[in-house]
Design an enzyme around this catalytic site. Structure first.
Site, PDB file in Angstrom:
ATOM      1  N   GLY A  46      -9.807  -8.375  -1.179  1.00 24.60           N
ATOM      2  CA  GLY A  46      -8.773  -8.819  -0.560  1.00 24.60           C
ATOM      3  C   GLY A  46      -8.170 -10.222  -0.829  1.00 24.60           C
ATOM      4  N   ARG A  48       0.876  -1.332   0.166  1.00 24.47           N
ATOM      5  CA  ARG A  48      -0.108   0.083   0.027  1.00 24.47           C
ATOM      6  C   ARG A  48       0.879   1.319   0.083  1.00 24.47           C
ATOM      7  NH1 ARG A  48      -4.940  -1.668   4.047  1.00 24.47           N
ATOM      8  NH2 ARG A  48      -6.205  -2.818   2.388  1.00 24.47           N
ATOM      9  N   LYS A  98     -19.500 -16.580   0.956  1.00 25.42           N
ATOM     10  CA  LYS A  98     -20.956 -16.490   1.145  1.00 25.42           C
ATOM     11  C   LYS A  98     -21.671 -15.692   0.071  1.00 25.42           C
ATOM     12  CE  LYS A  98     -20.670 -16.682   6.233  1.00 25.42           C
ATOM     13  NZ  LYS A  98     -21.133 -16.021   7.720  1.00 25.42           N
TER      14      LYS A  98
END
Length: 392
Positions: free
Chosen positions: A350, A36, A197
């Site tokens: 992610g 980052r 999910k």
């Protein structure tokens, strides 16, 4: 979507208040992954080369409004200075006389960093009084923190009410690659959506079905869709509350002529365990005692064929439990097929980013997003407050 960017103006002699996303993993006071920080360096260097001095804002962890020494940005500041190749002064706090004096003494070409902005609850509450105090540190504001652009916080949205505001090169790049996927993607457009999910990905599926030609559904969420189609799924992950939602989505995709690729074979295990041996299941039905852990070779071949002719691809979410060596092949081979794709390829989210990095293929795709939650919300078609504030 047109943004005001740092290329639009001169920063000669300007003090720039810049928000970055340096929320990096740190162990024993040392940054263990500086991805980052590196992502923001082009903007930092651009501004310095253009004659600016910089007051850098970032957050680290979740201090929830408390000044916790273990969540100081000091380790991040140290690594930032090493990568930048010059001194970065660290302020003792976000507010206060000492910090104000440090900002006032800043000369052209110099860089300083404020302490963790989330030491103050006013930051996450988007308190305009707090934002106004921050704004006093700069002549202009630059946001290059795509990872926090989905949050309406004082340092991402609030300060834009008080200073001329511009997007950094990283945010500009994220929008350049992401925005066309929602409005005008080059066809054929393939979306690969994985993860555990349905509940966390149904909104992005509903958004992408409007522009996609093919949608691949993998990972734990696939078993809920297979159950709806009448397949047996053994002891695999199932969200009973989302069976109707899954059925409704499949009906919608069919009505729009969108191809949906679901697993036609599997790699399974008798228990969810890193050391459990892989059991190949040649067919969509999973026997009663088995847990689906990854997609099988026939499914991989189907996905690879779709990617071979794609002009636009977005990938969000792994195809299986890629953290376990026995169940990484689905995610790995899909990543390899993505790397060979001649179209525009975007990896957002992610776990997908972790996977593409794990398999050493990050430099083989068009764009790897730096924002997990932000990239997901962008693909869901939501308005990101940090981006909205920078629009022309």
């Amino acid at each position: 979507m047109k943004l005001n960017t740092i290329k639009d103006v001169s920063f000669e002699g300007k003090k720039v208040l810049i928000r970055v996303d340096f929320n990096c993993p740190v162990k024993d006071g040392v940054v263990t992954d500086d991805t980052r920080i590196n992502a923001a360096l082009p903007t930092i260097k651009y501004l310095l080369n253009d004659g600016a001095s910089l007051v850098v804002m970032c957050h680290f962890g979740r201090p929830k409004g408390e000044k916790k020494p273990e969540l100081s940005v000091a380790p991040v500041c140290k690594r930032f200075a090493e990568l930048l190749g010059q001194e970065v002064k660290l302020a003792p706090d976000v507010l206060g006389k000492e910090t104000e004096e440090l900002v006032a003494s800043l000369k052209k070409g110099e860089v300083m960093m404020l302490e963790n902005v989330r030491y103050y609850n006013e930051e996450t509450n988007d308190d305009l009084g707090f934002a106004e105090q921050l704004a006093k540190y700069g002549d202009v504001y630059v946001n290059d923190a795509f990872g926090t652009a989905h949050r309406a916080h004082a340092s991402t949205e609030g300060v834009t009410h008080f200073l001329p505001s511009y997007a950094g090169l990283l945010i500009e790049k994220e929008v350049k690659y992401m925005a066309p996927l929602l409005s005008n993607p080059e066809k054929p457009f393939v979306a690969i959506i994985g993860g555990s999910k349905v509940s966390s990905k149904i909104t992005v599926l509903e958004s992408l079905v409007k522009t996609c030609d093919t949608i691949v559904i993998g990972g734990g969420m696939a078993y809920t869709f297979l159950k709806v189609q009448g397949h047996t799924i053994g002891k695999s992950l199932l969200e009973n509350d989302y069976l109707e939602t899954a059925k409704s989505f499949l009906d919608k995709a069919k009505a729009k002529g969108v191809q949906v690729i679901l697993p036609v074979d599997h790699e399974c295990a008798e228990k969810f365990d890193e050391n459990a041996p892989a059991i190949a299941v040649d067919g969509a039905d999973i026997p009663g005692d088995y847990i689906g852990m990854d997609i099988g070779p026939k499914t991989i071949a189907q996905i690879s064929a779709a990617l071979a002719t794609a002009k636009s691809v977005v990938w969000n979410g792994p195809m299986g439990v890629f953290e376990y060596a026995a169940f990484q092949q689905g995610t790995k081979q899909v990543a390899e097929a993505l790397a060979k794709c001649k179209g525009t390829t975007v990896v957002g989210g992610g776990d997908s980013v972790a996977a593409i990095n794990k398999f050493g293929l990050a430099d083989k795709v068009s764009h790897v997003s730096t924002g997990g939650g932000a990239s997901l919300e962008f693909l869901e078609g939501k308005t990101l407050p940090g981006i909205k504030a920078l629009e022309k």
